[in-house]
Design a protein around this motif. Sequence first.
Motif, PDB file in Angstrom:
ATOM      1  N   LEU A 135       0.846  -1.335   0.046  1.00  0.00           N
ATOM      2  CA  LEU A 135      -0.069  -0.009  -0.062  1.00  0.00           C
ATOM      3  C   LEU A 135       0.712   1.062  -0.013  1.00  0.00           C
ATOM      4  CD1 LEU A 135      -2.885  -0.881   2.314  1.00  0.00           C
ATOM      5  CD2 LEU A 135      -3.005  -0.537  -0.003  1.00  0.00           C
ATOM      6  N   SER A 136       1.948   1.286   0.775  1.00  0.00           N
ATOM      7  CA  SER A 136       2.970   2.437   0.965  1.00  0.00           C
ATOM      8  C   SER A 136       3.382   2.368  -0.462  1.00  0.00           C
ATOM      9  CB  SER A 136       3.839   2.228   1.859  1.00  0.00           C
ATOM     10  OG  SER A 136       3.408   2.127   3.310  1.00  0.00           O
ATOM     11  N   LEU A 137       3.873   1.556  -1.080  1.00  0.00           N
ATOM     12  CA  LEU A 137       4.674   1.455  -2.431  1.00  0.00           C
ATOM     13  C   LEU A 137       3.551   2.242  -3.475  1.00  0.00           C
ATOM     14  CD1 LEU A 137       6.953   0.444  -4.286  1.00  0.00           C
ATOM     15  CD2 LEU A 137       5.668  -1.449  -4.718  1.00  0.00           C
ATOM     16  N   LEU A 138       2.484   1.750  -3.564  1.00  0.00           N
ATOM     17  CA  LEU A 138       1.486   2.262  -4.494  1.00  0.00           C
ATOM     18  C   LEU A 138       0.938   3.666  -3.988  1.00  0.00           C
ATOM     19  CD1 LEU A 138      -0.746  -0.942  -4.780  1.00  0.00           C
ATOM     20  CD2 LEU A 138       0.686  -0.097  -6.300  1.00  0.00           C
ATOM     21  N   VAL A 139       0.809   4.206  -2.870  1.00  0.00           N
ATOM     22  CA  VAL A 139       0.416   5.441  -2.543  1.00  0.00           C
ATOM     23  C   VAL A 139       1.501   6.398  -3.205  1.00  0.00           C
ATOM     24  CG1 VAL A 139       0.093   6.986  -0.719  1.00  0.00           C
ATOM     25  CG2 VAL A 139      -1.204   4.972  -0.834  1.00  0.00           C
ATOM     26  N   GLU A 144      -4.467   6.754  -5.475  1.00  0.00           N
ATOM     27  CA  GLU A 144      -5.102   7.121  -4.217  1.00  0.00           C
ATOM     28  C   GLU A 144      -5.251   6.075  -3.318  1.00  0.00           C
ATOM     29  OE1 GLU A 144      -6.606  10.032  -3.291  1.00  0.00           O
ATOM     30  OE2 GLU A 144      -5.306  10.964  -5.253  1.00  0.00           O
ATOM     31  N   PRO A 145      -5.347   6.357  -2.057  1.00  0.00           N
ATOM     32  CA  PRO A 145      -5.223   4.919  -1.050  1.00  0.00           C
ATOM     33  C   PRO A 145      -6.131   3.957  -1.240  1.00  0.00           C
ATOM     34  CG  PRO A 145      -4.952   6.942   0.342  1.00  0.00           C
ATOM     35  CD  PRO A 145      -5.240   7.609  -1.193  1.00  0.00           C
ATOM     36  N   THR A 146      -7.597   4.320  -1.576  1.00  0.00           N
ATOM     37  CA  THR A 146      -8.690   3.451  -1.928  1.00  0.00           C
ATOM     38  C   THR A 146      -8.096   2.662  -3.406  1.00  0.00           C
ATOM     39  OG1 THR A 146     -10.309   4.898  -0.911  1.00  0.00           O
ATOM     40  CG2 THR A 146     -11.076   3.130  -2.355  1.00  0.00           C
TER      41      THR A 146
END
Length: 236
Positions: A135-139, A144-146
């Motif tokens: 999730l951190s990598l993608l944000v 967007e977090p969602t």
Amino acid sequence: MASPKDPVTEASAQKLRLSKEIVLAGALDLVDTEGLDALTMRRLGQELNCDPMSLYRYAENRAALLDGVSELVFNELEIFPHDPDWKAQLRRIAHDLRLLALRHPNVVPLLVTRPLSTPLGLRPLGTLRPLEQILSLLVDAGFEPTDALHVYRAYYGFLYGHILNELQEFIVDPEENEVLLRLGLHRLPAKDFPRLRALAPVLADYDGAAELDQGLTILLCGLESSLTQSVPSATD
């Protein structure tokens, strides 16, 4: 002449040798060699040459052993959440997880199905680490977090599906030169399954790593496209 061993002293030494790490490593070894059903306190005690009751100091029950085994395997997976090349990172993680699954095939059902029966906040922290890091990598990459959560679900859904499929791949008769016979596809009616029968050479030449890479390319290109479309242009 060696003096006889004191049973009390030897029992104490055995207790000192035990640790949570040793118990979980023994549990993983047992699952690797004999499968999940073999993992019981009694059987693990035999493997570690100790009283099964002593294991409860390190795992309160069999469920705790299973959770510990899951964490032990996930700890082998390296993730770098601040890598700016998120696509390369997801590709590497996927290949590393595939290799983990091939090293520990008996653990795969545990990794895939056990979390589904446990609320997210009650799962072992070690099994949640990949989720938090990805999730951190993608944000950090701009999702967007969602959306990052949706990407994670799609990514792991594809990855686990591939791993389960690869582990179940088998050939009916490896000695047979004709691919239709090797895969048993000759049993399928030619009129009803023309495309599947025509793909017999490709199916027989299954390469797990290459197949995974092909699927990742499709998935990551789609994700990159959605990310590009969601970023406002300088003229907006």
